[in-house]
Design a protein around this motif. Structure first.
Motif, PDB file in Angstrom:
ATOM      1  N   SER A   2       0.854  -1.158  -0.062  1.00 30.13           N
ATOM      2  CA  SER A   2      -0.222   0.123  -0.095  1.00 30.13           C
ATOM      3  C   SER A   2       0.901   1.288   0.077  1.00 30.13           C
ATOM      4  N   GLN A   3       0.523   2.208  -0.788  1.00 31.68           N
ATOM      5  CA  GLN A   3       1.257   3.386  -0.965  1.00 31.68           C
ATOM      6  C   GLN A   3       0.462   4.383  -0.294  1.00 31.68           C
ATOM      7  N   ILE A   4      -0.716   4.270  -0.047  1.00 34.07           N
ATOM      8  CA  ILE A   4      -1.676   5.150   0.749  1.00 34.07           C
ATOM      9  C   ILE A   4      -2.616   4.558   1.822  1.00 34.07           C
ATOM     10  N   ILE A   5      -2.810   5.111   3.130  1.00 32.91           N
ATOM     11  CA  ILE A   5      -3.507   4.474   3.755  1.00 32.91           C
ATOM     12  C   ILE A   5      -4.537   5.623   4.416  1.00 32.91           C
ATOM     13  N   ILE A  12      -2.867   9.113   4.301  1.00 26.61           N
ATOM     14  CA  ILE A  12      -1.260   9.364   4.449  1.00 26.61           C
ATOM     15  C   ILE A  12      -0.742   8.363   3.307  1.00 26.61           C
ATOM     16  N   ARG A  13       0.426   9.070   2.607  1.00 28.40           N
ATOM     17  CA  ARG A  13       0.549   8.163   1.357  1.00 28.40           C
ATOM     18  C   ARG A  13       2.239   8.369   1.566  1.00 28.40           C
ATOM     19  N   ILE A  14       2.950   7.803   0.736  1.00 31.72           N
ATOM     20  CA  ILE A  14       4.305   7.667   0.320  1.00 31.72           C
ATOM     21  C   ILE A  14       4.509   8.631  -0.795  1.00 31.72           C
ATOM     22  N   SER A  15       5.217   9.857  -0.469  1.00 28.55           N
ATOM     23  CA  SER A  15       5.382  10.948  -1.486  1.00 28.55           C
ATOM     24  C   SER A  15       5.799  10.244  -2.869  1.00 28.55           C
ATOM     25  N   PRO A  16       5.038  10.471  -4.046  1.00 26.63           N
ATOM     26  CA  PRO A  16       5.361  10.038  -5.134  1.00 26.63           C
ATOM     27  C   PRO A  16       6.499  10.614  -5.898  1.00 26.63           C
ATOM     28  N   LYS A  17       6.969  11.725  -5.387  1.00 25.64           N
ATOM     29  CA  LYS A  17       8.159  12.385  -5.760  1.00 25.64           C
ATOM     30  C   LYS A  17       9.428  11.982  -5.160  1.00 25.64           C
ATOM     31  N   ASP A  18       9.168  11.726  -3.843  1.00 19.66           N
ATOM     32  CA  ASP A  18      10.580  11.253  -2.919  1.00 19.66           C
ATOM     33  C   ASP A  18       9.917  10.170  -2.040  1.00 19.66           C
ATOM     34  N   ASN A  19      10.200   9.038  -2.056  1.00 19.02           N
ATOM     35  CA  ASN A  19       9.809   7.866  -1.278  1.00 19.02           C
ATOM     36  C   ASN A  19      10.326   7.769  -0.073  1.00 19.02           C
ATOM     37  N   LYS A  20      11.326   8.838   0.268  1.00 14.17           N
ATOM     38  CA  LYS A  20      11.720   9.131   1.704  1.00 14.17           C
ATOM     39  C   LYS A  20      10.706   9.730   2.465  1.00 14.17           C
ATOM     40  N   LYS A  21       9.789  10.578   1.933  1.00 15.57           N
ATOM     41  CA  LYS A  21       8.945  11.391   2.624  1.00 15.57           C
ATOM     42  C   LYS A  21       7.485  10.735   2.648  1.00 15.57           C
ATOM     43  N   LEU A  22       6.630  11.274   3.534  1.00 16.19           N
ATOM     44  CA  LEU A  22       5.396  10.871   3.551  1.00 16.19           C
ATOM     45  C   LEU A  22       4.499  12.209   3.518  1.00 16.19           C
ATOM     46  N   GLU A  23       3.283  12.169   3.080  1.00 16.63           N
ATOM     47  CA  GLU A  23       2.703  13.174   2.922  1.00 16.63           C
ATOM     48  C   GLU A  23       1.065  13.015   3.597  1.00 16.63           C
ATOM     49  N   LYS A  24       0.359  13.899   3.769  1.00 19.91           N
ATOM     50  CA  LYS A  24      -1.028  13.750   4.340  1.00 19.91           C
ATOM     51  C   LYS A  24      -1.944  14.531   3.535  1.00 19.91           C
ATOM     52  N   GLY A  28      -9.445  14.598   1.412  1.00 20.25           N
ATOM     53  CA  GLY A  28      -9.847  13.571   0.253  1.00 20.25           C
ATOM     54  C   GLY A  28      -8.812  13.285  -0.863  1.00 20.25           C
ATOM     55  N   GLY A  29      -7.548  13.878  -0.471  1.00 23.57           N
ATOM     56  CA  GLY A  29      -6.460  13.683  -1.720  1.00 23.57           C
ATOM     57  C   GLY A  29      -6.454  14.740  -2.683  1.00 23.57           C
ATOM     58  N   VAL A  30      -7.164  16.106  -2.433  1.00 22.23           N
ATOM     59  CA  VAL A  30      -7.130  17.200  -3.393  1.00 22.23           C
ATOM     60  C   VAL A  30      -5.923  17.666  -3.118  1.00 22.23           C
ATOM     61  N   SER A  31      -5.435  18.183  -1.984  1.00 23.61           N
ATOM     62  CA  SER A  31      -4.053  18.790  -1.886  1.00 23.61           C
ATOM     63  C   SER A  31      -3.107  17.759  -0.601  1.00 23.61           C
ATOM     64  N   TRP A  32      -2.091  17.825  -0.736  1.00 25.47           N
ATOM     65  CA  TRP A  32      -1.219  17.275   0.043  1.00 25.47           C
ATOM     66  C   TRP A  32      -0.069  18.032   0.751  1.00 25.47           C
ATOM     67  N   ILE A  33       0.295  17.827   1.996  1.00 24.98           N
ATOM     68  CA  ILE A  33       1.240  18.465   2.609  1.00 24.98           C
ATOM     69  C   ILE A  33       2.399  17.440   3.523  1.00 24.98           C
ATOM     70  N   THR A  34       3.509  17.556   3.626  1.00 26.81           N
ATOM     71  CA  THR A  34       4.531  16.865   3.830  1.00 26.81           C
ATOM     72  C   THR A  34       4.116  16.565   5.649  1.00 26.81           C
ATOM     73  N   ARG A  35       4.273  15.230   5.755  1.00 28.89           N
ATOM     74  CA  ARG A  35       3.995  14.567   7.222  1.00 28.89           C
ATOM     75  C   ARG A  35       5.273  14.250   7.602  1.00 28.89           C
ATOM     76  N   PHE A  36       6.163  13.647   7.175  1.00 27.37           N
ATOM     77  CA  PHE A  36       7.393  13.064   7.441  1.00 27.37           C
ATOM     78  C   PHE A  36       8.465  13.478   6.413  1.00 27.37           C
ATOM     79  N   ASN A  37       9.635  14.348   6.625  1.00 27.24           N
ATOM     80  CA  ASN A  37      10.342  14.639   5.947  1.00 27.24           C
ATOM     81  C   ASN A  37      11.406  13.684   5.566  1.00 27.24           C
TER      82      ASN A  37
END
Length: 77
Positions: A2-5, A12-24, A28-37
């Motif tokens: 799962s890339q998103i939960i 919460i998803r694994i960033s599609p641009k940088d898989n070291k980061k998580l976004e929230k 409903g997925g319209v916009s995303w902000i960094t959760r873990f850098n």
């Protein structure tokens, strides 16, 4: 894998641009902000699993857990 939960009202998803980061997303997925850098000790995320009180993250450095919705991670023993 799962890339998103879903955690409550958040996605919460694994960033599609940088898989070291998580976004929230709280809309409903319209916009995303960094959760873990990201961290060199955690590595690159490959999979996320919601197991209730914890999130498990399979990474290039092993299995990690988060008890605060993905804000910080510790190695799962």
């Amino acid at each position: 894998m799962s890339q998103i939960i879903t955690r409550g009202k958040e996605l919460i998803r694994i960033s599609p641009k940088d898989n070291k980061k998580l976004e929230k997303s709280t809309n409903g997925g319209v916009s995303w902000i960094t959760r873990f850098n990201g961290s060199s000790s955690v590595g690159e995320f490959q999979d996320l699993t919601d197991i209730g009180k914890e999130i498990l993250g399979t990474t290039s450095k092993g299995l990690f857990k988060s008890t605060n919705d993905g804000i910080s991670w510790i190695r799962k023993s």
